[in-house]
Design a protein around this motif. Structure first.
Motif, PDB file in Angstrom:
ATOM      1  N   GLU A 144       3.726   5.385  -3.981  1.00 57.17           N
ATOM      2  CA  GLU A 144       2.735   4.174  -4.157  1.00 57.17           C
ATOM      3  C   GLU A 144       3.259   3.375  -4.937  1.00 57.17           C
ATOM      4  N   PRO A 145       3.073   1.978  -4.500  1.00 61.56           N
ATOM      5  CA  PRO A 145       3.924   1.210  -5.477  1.00 61.56           C
ATOM      6  C   PRO A 145       2.889   0.026  -6.065  1.00 61.56           C
ATOM      7  N   VAL A 146       3.230   0.516  -8.368  1.00 59.95           N
ATOM      8  CA  VAL A 146       3.286  -0.294  -9.205  1.00 59.95           C
ATOM      9  C   VAL A 146       3.006  -1.882  -8.570  1.00 59.95           C
ATOM     10  N   GLU A 152       1.132  -1.295   0.282  1.00 59.32           N
ATOM     11  CA  GLU A 152       0.349  -0.161  -0.259  1.00 59.32           C
ATOM     12  C   GLU A 152       1.048   1.419   0.421  1.00 59.32           C
ATOM     13  N   GLY A 153      -0.024   2.081  -0.284  1.00 62.15           N
ATOM     14  CA  GLY A 153       1.211   3.674  -0.081  1.00 62.15           C
ATOM     15  C   GLY A 153       0.777   3.994   0.845  1.00 62.15           C
ATOM     16  N   ILE A 154       2.042   5.253   0.929  1.00 60.64           N
ATOM     17  CA  ILE A 154       2.148   6.050   2.197  1.00 60.64           C
ATOM     18  C   ILE A 154       2.917   7.493   1.986  1.00 60.64           C
ATOM     19  N   SER A 155       1.870   8.402   2.072  1.00 63.33           N
ATOM     20  CA  SER A 155       1.988   9.826   2.704  1.00 63.33           C
ATOM     21  C   SER A 155       3.127  10.741   3.923  1.00 63.33           C
ATOM     22  N   VAL A 156       4.017  10.924   3.176  1.00 64.08           N
ATOM     23  CA  VAL A 156       4.256  12.070   4.885  1.00 64.08           C
ATOM     24  C   VAL A 156       3.686  12.983   4.545  1.00 64.08           C
TER      25      VAL A 156
END
Length: 662
Positions: free
Chosen positions: A363-365, A329-333
């Motif tokens: 964000e993963p592809v 899953e994507g990570i946002s900082v």
């Protein structure tokens, strides 16, 4: 018991001067809330309040308001069609449960009646709205509460109309709750409802004294209408944002469909996504779960921001990447200055400091749970960028598109590779036909001529008969070897060979292979062959028959391309990898350096398939390679060029002490 008549219809029949108006659901909600708030704000003496809801779920959203109204009056009646828990009761106020097939299920009522204040809202859903919403499931309240639903009815403060509405609604309540008859009579007498109706004949609005401050009502109504406008504006904004997102996704999808080049796909995606989100940087790079580092290959760059294109990105010791890898899953900082993961990582801190990253999204592809790459967004300015859910959803959607496109491009590349393999197979088939046709036709023709001569010329001299027989036998042996080579290679390539390894002396195997040349040497001159095999060499472990076959074919190949005046040398040494290396060298025509690998291919002929002076099928070296690979050895050729001779090397496993034969 159900009542099929409509309260609105009965009211309009009784008061023909009333003209129904059209209301939207949002307008009715604003009006009803303002009417209720007027009761809470004004000093009304125990007003009569009747509210009718089509469904229990609508009532549940307003129940708390009627508990507050119950502090103002004991004459509050709430009607609803039950769905789960709604039932006749008298806890805070009077609940009246009517049948689900009653006409009330299509109506909306709110009546406020006091000594010096009256207002009523009596509506039913229009036929057009019902037709529009009839396919909406009852279990989806958000759709049932659609603000676009339309109602027709009246909203009035005319005392005569309110008196008649009160009479009709109280009569409906008494039908369903006969136990409330005394309470209903009490309110009728207090407000003299029946008497007022009979005296006024509907036209008694002059008796209404409006000494109530209606400012709270107006203020509340305006507030609710403004709130509805705000919700409508917000809905339009959401629709516009969704439209922009769809346009972006479509533009990237269109760009992807134009090309099957992964580099072009990733660059277009980085450019479009970075521009749309107004990021300082948008990076896309290929990465897999096992990679320790990745190179930034594609970048969108805003003005006045340092480029990171071509930078080597640390992955193994990158806590953000590792978290993405674990969760997929994507990570946002939001703010890299305060993020604990970045503070603890020297690699991330270095990136943040060097390239001024303030807000960071990774964000993963993915494709079917497999990591193909990473999309990164950087915001480098103050204040930090607050990531919105719509932005995160958009980036995830684009990453999904990229993953699908990369797989499609890879599939296309694999298809091209497969086509090349099929073309090579087709060339092999053509070579096979050409070689077998030539190699079989030539000896068959010779055999046929010899046999026909023997059959048609009985007086042929004995010496000539022997020549004819010898020629026929020689060519039949040549055909046998050709067929045998085809069968041998086929069995080796298909894995149908059973290996029988044993401990062998390399000198004995060389001697056996050279004995096969005796027949040939008696018929034609061959180069001088010498061996240089030390006595101290260890035993080797291999299948003896196949080892002799390799040696015989390598020596036979050297004889074909070496003149009779030349020389062939067989050597063997122990190398440092627990293998014995055997070399067959010759002083013949040699091999061009660019052909040293392909000489082991099937059907390879140094002079071409049909322009040979040495004969053969081009299968001998291919058979040698398959045999050597069978015991995990290696085979290769060396030559400095034309007429410089050649050296063929292959390795054989050495026998360890525990493998010595008894």
């Amino acid at each position: 018991m159900s009542i099929s008549t409509s309260v609105l219809s009965d009211l309009l029949n009784s008061l023909p001067h009333l003209r129904p108006q059209l209301y939207f659901k949002a307008s009715l909600t604003a009006l009803s809330h303002a009417m209720e708030d007027q009761v809470l704000a004004a000093n009304l003496d125990r007003p009569l309040i009747i509210a009718s809801f089509q469904k229990e779920r609508f009532y549940r959203q307003e129940a708390h308001r009627y508990q507050r109204l119950a502090d103002k009056s004991n004459q509050i009646y709430v009607l609803s069609a039950p769905e789960t828990e709604f039932a006749n009761s008298s806890e805070y106020y009077e609940k009246v449960s009517f049948d689900t097939d009653d006409a009330l299920t299509q109506e909306w009522h709110l009546l406020v009646f006091a000594q010096n204040y009256t207002t009523c809202l009596i509506c039913r859903e229009s036929l057009g709205s019902l037709s529009k919403n009839k396919y909406i499931p009852d279990m989806i309240p958000s759709l049932d509460m659609d603000t676009a639903r339309r109602f027709e009815g009246i909203w009035t403060s005319e005392k005569g109309a309110c008196l008649k509405a009160a009479q009709l609604l109280l009569a409906r309540i008494e039908v369903y709750r006969p136990d409330l008859a005394d309470k209903i009579d009490e309110v009728k007498q207090r407000f003299r409802i029946e008497e007022a109706i009979n005296k006024s004949k509907v036209n008694s609005s002059h008796e209404y004294v409006a000494d109530i401050d209606t400012y709270p009502f107006v203020q509340r109504l305006v507030t609710y209408l403004q709130a509805s406008q705000y919700k409508l504006h917000k809905a339009y904004s959401s629709i516009a944002a969704q439209a922009r997102k769809e346009r972006l996704v479509n533009s990237i999808s269109t760009a992807i469909r134009r090309s099957l080049d992964p580099k072009e796909i990733l660059q277009v995606a980085a450019q479009e996504l970075g521009q749309h989100l107004e990021a300082c940087r948008c990076l896309i790079y290929r990465a897999q779960a096992t990679d320790t580092k990745a190179t930034v290959e594609h970048e969108f760059l805003n003005s006045h921001v340092t480029s990171v294109l071509g930078q080597s990105w640390e992955l193994e010791h990158n806590p953000l990447f590792q978290q993405v890898l674990r969760q997929l899953e994507g990570i946002s900082v939001v703010d890299t200055v305060d993020d604990p993961k970045i503070k603890k990582s020297s690699a991330l801190s270095s990136i943040v400091k060097k390239f001024g990253v303030r807000s960071w999204l990774i964000e993963p592809v993915l494709y079917q749970g497999q990591l193909l790459g990473i999309v990164e967004l950087h915001y480098c300015y103050f204040p930090p960028h607050e990531w919105e859910q719509g932005e995160l959803d958009l980036v995830k959607s684009i990453a999904t598109q990229i993953g699908t496109a990369l797989i499609q491009a890879e599939s296309f590349a694999n298809l091209e590779k497969l086509n090349q393999q099929l073309e090579a197979l087709d060339r092999t088939r053509s070579n096979l036909i050409a070689i077998t046709g030539h190699e079989l036709r030539t000896p068959l023709s010779t055999i046929q001529v010899c046999l026909e001569s023997l059959a048609t010329e009985p007086d042929m001299p004995w010496e000539l008969q022997q020549v004819m027989l010898s020629t026929a036998l020689c060519d039949s042996e040549r055909m046998r070897k050709l067929v045998q080579d085809f069968l041998t290679l086929s069995n080796l390539e298909s894995g149908r060979v059973e290996w029988h390894p044993e401990s062998l002396i390399i000198q004995e195997c060389i001697d056996l292979s050279l004995s096969r040349l005796r027949t040939r040497s008696s018929q034609e001159k061959i180069p001088k062959i010498k061996t240089q095999i030390p006595q101290t060499l260890p035993l080797v472990r291999a299948d003896g028959d196949w080892l002799v076959e390799v040696l015989a074919k390598l020596v036979d190949n050297a004889c074909k391309f070496t003149p009779a005046s030349g020389e062939i040398t067989i050597q063997a040494i122990s190398n440092a990898h627990q293998m014995l290396e055997v070399t067959v060298s010759d002083t013949g025509r040699g091999i061009e350096p660019n052909r040293l690998e392909i000489v082991f291919d099937r059907f390879y002929q140094e002079e071409g398939a049909l322009r040979r002076t040495t004969g053969g099928t081009g299968l001998g070296l291919a058979i040698c390679r398959q045999i050597v690979n069978g015991w995990d050895g290696k085979i290769w050729a060396e030559s400095t060029g034309k007429d410089q001779g050649s050296h063929f090397h292959f390795t054989i496993p050495i026998v360890h002490g525990s493998q010595q034969d008894c």
